[in-house]
Design a protein around this motif. Structure first.
Motif, mmCIF file in Angstrom:
data_model
loop_
_atom_site.group_PDB
_atom_site.id
_atom_site.type_symbol
_atom_site.label_atom_id
_atom_site.label_comp_id
_atom_site.label_asym_id
_atom_site.label_seq_id
_atom_site.Cartn_x
_atom_site.Cartn_y
_atom_site.Cartn_z
ATOM 1 N N ILE A 103 0.824 -1.212 0.000
ATOM 2 C CA ILE A 103 0.000 0.000 0.000
ATOM 3 C C ILE A 103 0.862 1.268 0.000
ATOM 4 O O ILE A 103 2.028 1.256 0.390
ATOM 5 C CB ILE A 103 -0.927 0.079 1.234
ATOM 6 N N GLN A 104 0.218 2.338 -0.441
ATOM 7 C CA GLN A 104 0.661 3.696 -0.124
ATOM 8 C C GLN A 104 -0.253 4.173 0.996
ATOM 9 O O GLN A 104 -1.480 4.123 0.880
ATOM 10 C CB GLN A 104 0.524 4.618 -1.330
ATOM 11 N N LEU A 105 0.337 4.623 2.099
ATOM 12 C CA LEU A 105 -0.431 5.042 3.270
ATOM 13 C C LEU A 105 -0.153 6.497 3.596
ATOM 14 O O LEU A 105 1.005 6.925 3.632
ATOM 15 C CB LEU A 105 -0.057 4.171 4.474
ATOM 16 N N HIS A 106 -1.223 7.248 3.843
ATOM 17 C CA HIS A 106 -1.104 8.596 4.396
ATOM 18 C C HIS A 106 -1.766 8.582 5.765
ATOM 19 O O HIS A 106 -2.905 8.138 5.911
ATOM 20 C CB HIS A 106 -1.788 9.625 3.495
ATOM 21 N N ILE A 107 -1.057 9.080 6.766
ATOM 22 C CA ILE A 107 -1.607 9.133 8.114
ATOM 23 C C ILE A 107 -1.013 10.336 8.835
ATOM 24 O O ILE A 107 0.162 10.669 8.652
ATOM 25 C CB ILE A 107 -1.320 7.812 8.883
ATOM 26 N N GLU A 108 -1.835 11.007 9.628
ATOM 27 C CA GLU A 108 -1.390 12.172 10.385
ATOM 28 C C GLU A 108 -1.537 11.878 11.870
ATOM 29 O O GLU A 108 -2.514 11.246 12.286
ATOM 30 C CB GLU A 108 -2.208 13.403 9.981
ATOM 31 N N TRP A 109 -0.567 12.331 12.662
ATOM 32 C CA TRP A 109 -0.583 12.044 14.095
ATOM 33 C C TRP A 109 0.029 13.200 14.873
ATOM 34 O O TRP A 109 0.798 13.985 14.328
ATOM 35 C CB TRP A 109 0.175 10.738 14.407
ATOM 36 N N LYS A 110 -0.324 13.276 16.146
ATOM 37 C CA LYS A 110 0.318 14.262 17.018
ATOM 38 C C LYS A 110 0.440 13.698 18.425
ATOM 39 O O LYS A 110 -0.401 12.923 18.892
ATOM 40 C CB LYS A 110 -0.444 15.581 17.038
ATOM 41 N N SER A 111 1.500 14.107 19.086
ATOM 42 C CA SER A 111 1.667 13.810 20.503
ATOM 43 C C SER A 111 1.022 14.953 21.288
ATOM 44 O O SER A 111 0.784 16.035 20.739
ATOM 45 C CB SER A 111 3.156 13.683 20.852
ATOM 46 N N PRO A 112 0.700 14.748 22.566
ATOM 47 C CA PRO A 112 0.058 15.823 23.331
ATOM 48 C C PRO A 112 0.998 17.008 23.548
ATOM 49 O O PRO A 112 2.217 16.841 23.673
ATOM 50 C CB PRO A 112 -0.308 15.151 24.651
ATOM 51 N N ALA A 113 0.425 18.209 23.586
ATOM 52 C CA ALA A 113 1.224 19.411 23.808
ATOM 53 C C ALA A 113 1.799 19.435 25.221
ATOM 54 O O ALA A 113 2.914 19.912 25.448
ATOM 55 C CB ALA A 113 0.370 20.652 23.564
ATOM 56 N N GLU A 114 1.031 18.899 26.172
ATOM 57 C CA GLU A 114 1.509 18.826 27.549
ATOM 58 C C GLU A 114 2.438 17.630 27.692
ATOM 59 O O GLU A 114 2.029 16.476 27.555
ATOM 60 C CB GLU A 114 0.329 18.676 28.510
ATOM 61 N N VAL A 115 3.706 17.893 27.939
ATOM 62 C CA VAL A 115 4.715 16.835 28.000
ATOM 63 C C VAL A 115 4.623 16.100 29.326
ATOM 64 O O VAL A 115 4.628 16.711 30.400
ATOM 65 C CB VAL A 115 6.131 17.418 27.808
ATOM 66 N N GLN A 116 4.534 14.773 29.256
ATOM 67 C CA GLN A 116 4.552 13.918 30.429
ATOM 68 C C GLN A 116 5.521 12.778 30.188
ATOM 69 O O GLN A 116 5.614 12.260 29.084
ATOM 70 C CB GLN A 116 3.160 13.351 30.729
ATOM 71 N N MET A 117 6.249 12.402 31.219
ATOM 72 C CA MET A 117 7.182 11.271 31.166
ATOM 73 C C MET A 117 8.292 11.516 30.133
ATOM 74 O O MET A 117 8.404 12.597 29.547
ATOM 75 C CB MET A 117 6.428 9.969 30.903
#
Length: 251
Positions: A103-117
């Motif tokens: 496949i060709q895959l497009h996916i968008e993601w984000k980590s939380p703005a508030e940093v933990q650990m």
């Protein structure tokens, strides 16, 4: 006498499949032009939208294309008002109902703005191709870890060529080209490959998949056919979000 010698030569050429064009340089442009088969027309999407031949797996409206990887029940992640979804801690991975090969895959993601650990416990998730081979999702901003487990790695196999993440809390894009391995009689006869473009930056350049991507142990090569796209719940309150997921089948 001359004619008798030339006839066997011509017969040998005819039955060997040899053609003049293999050795004689073309003298007109038409000799090197091909008109069929004509490639299908695909209308590109605008501003990150899927192209006309894409299979849309998540458009922000529902989990209709997804199930729990644990027990095939409804996906239990969080559906957000902004058209994204977020990992719901300890509910398990989710995967597509549909199976895919290359496949060709497009996916968008984000980590939380508030940093933990920190380390592997900060904004950790993963995109599993064929349900088996992981492209790592991780918040690596000011957060060092082992390089074959950092963001954009083929987990425990290939470190990325660059770290191209945007600031924590902003949306990243992965554009992935995946060619599935080939098996015959239970044995792998051709390795799969993965190319990853992270926010427009090439970070995995047609790298060979050595096998599965386990946390502990060497890669294994169990024979398989098509499989789902799977997204990971790392189980550490990672709060990673996803949106705008689509694929184009390559076979």
């Amino acid at each position: 006498m001359y004619k008798l010698k030339i006839v066997p030569l011509l017969l040998a050429i005819l039955f060997s499949g040899w053609t003049w064009s293999q050795d004689i340089e073309p003298t007109t442009p038409e000799e090197t032009e091909i008109y069929e088969p004509v490639p299908p027309k695909v209308i590109p999407g605008k501003a990150g939208a899927p192209p006309s031949d894409a299979i849309v797996l998540f458009d922000g409206t529902s989990f209709k294309n997804w199930i729990s990887s644990r027990d095939s029940t409804d996906a239990k992640w969080l559906l957000n008002e902004d058209g994204s979804m977020t990992v719901k801690d300890k509910t398990g991975d989710i995967q597509t109902k549909q199976n895919f090969g290359s496949i060709q895959l497009h996916i968008e993601w984000k980590s939380p703005a508030e940093v933990q650990m920190d380390g592997q416990n900060r904004g950790n998730s993963g995109v599993f191709l064929n349900g088996i081979y992981e492209v790592q999702v991780l918040d690596n901003n000011n957060n060092d870890t082992y390089v074959n487990g950092q963001v954009g790695s083929i987990y425990k196999q290939h470190a990325p060529l660059a770290m191209a993440s945007v600031p924590s809390g902003e949306w990243n894009t992965y554009d992935i080209i995946y060619h599935a391995p080939v098996f015959e009689k239970g044995q792998k006869i051709k390795s799969g490959t993965i190319t990853v473009i992270h926010n427009g930056v090439l970070i995995q350049d047609h790298v060979e998949i050595k096998g599965t991507t386990p946390y502990i142990g060497w890669p294994k090569n169990p024979p398989h056919g098509q499989g789902p796209l799977r997204l990971q719940d790392h189980g550490d309150n990672s709060r990673v979000s996803y949106r705008n997921i689509w694929v184009r089948e390559l076979e």
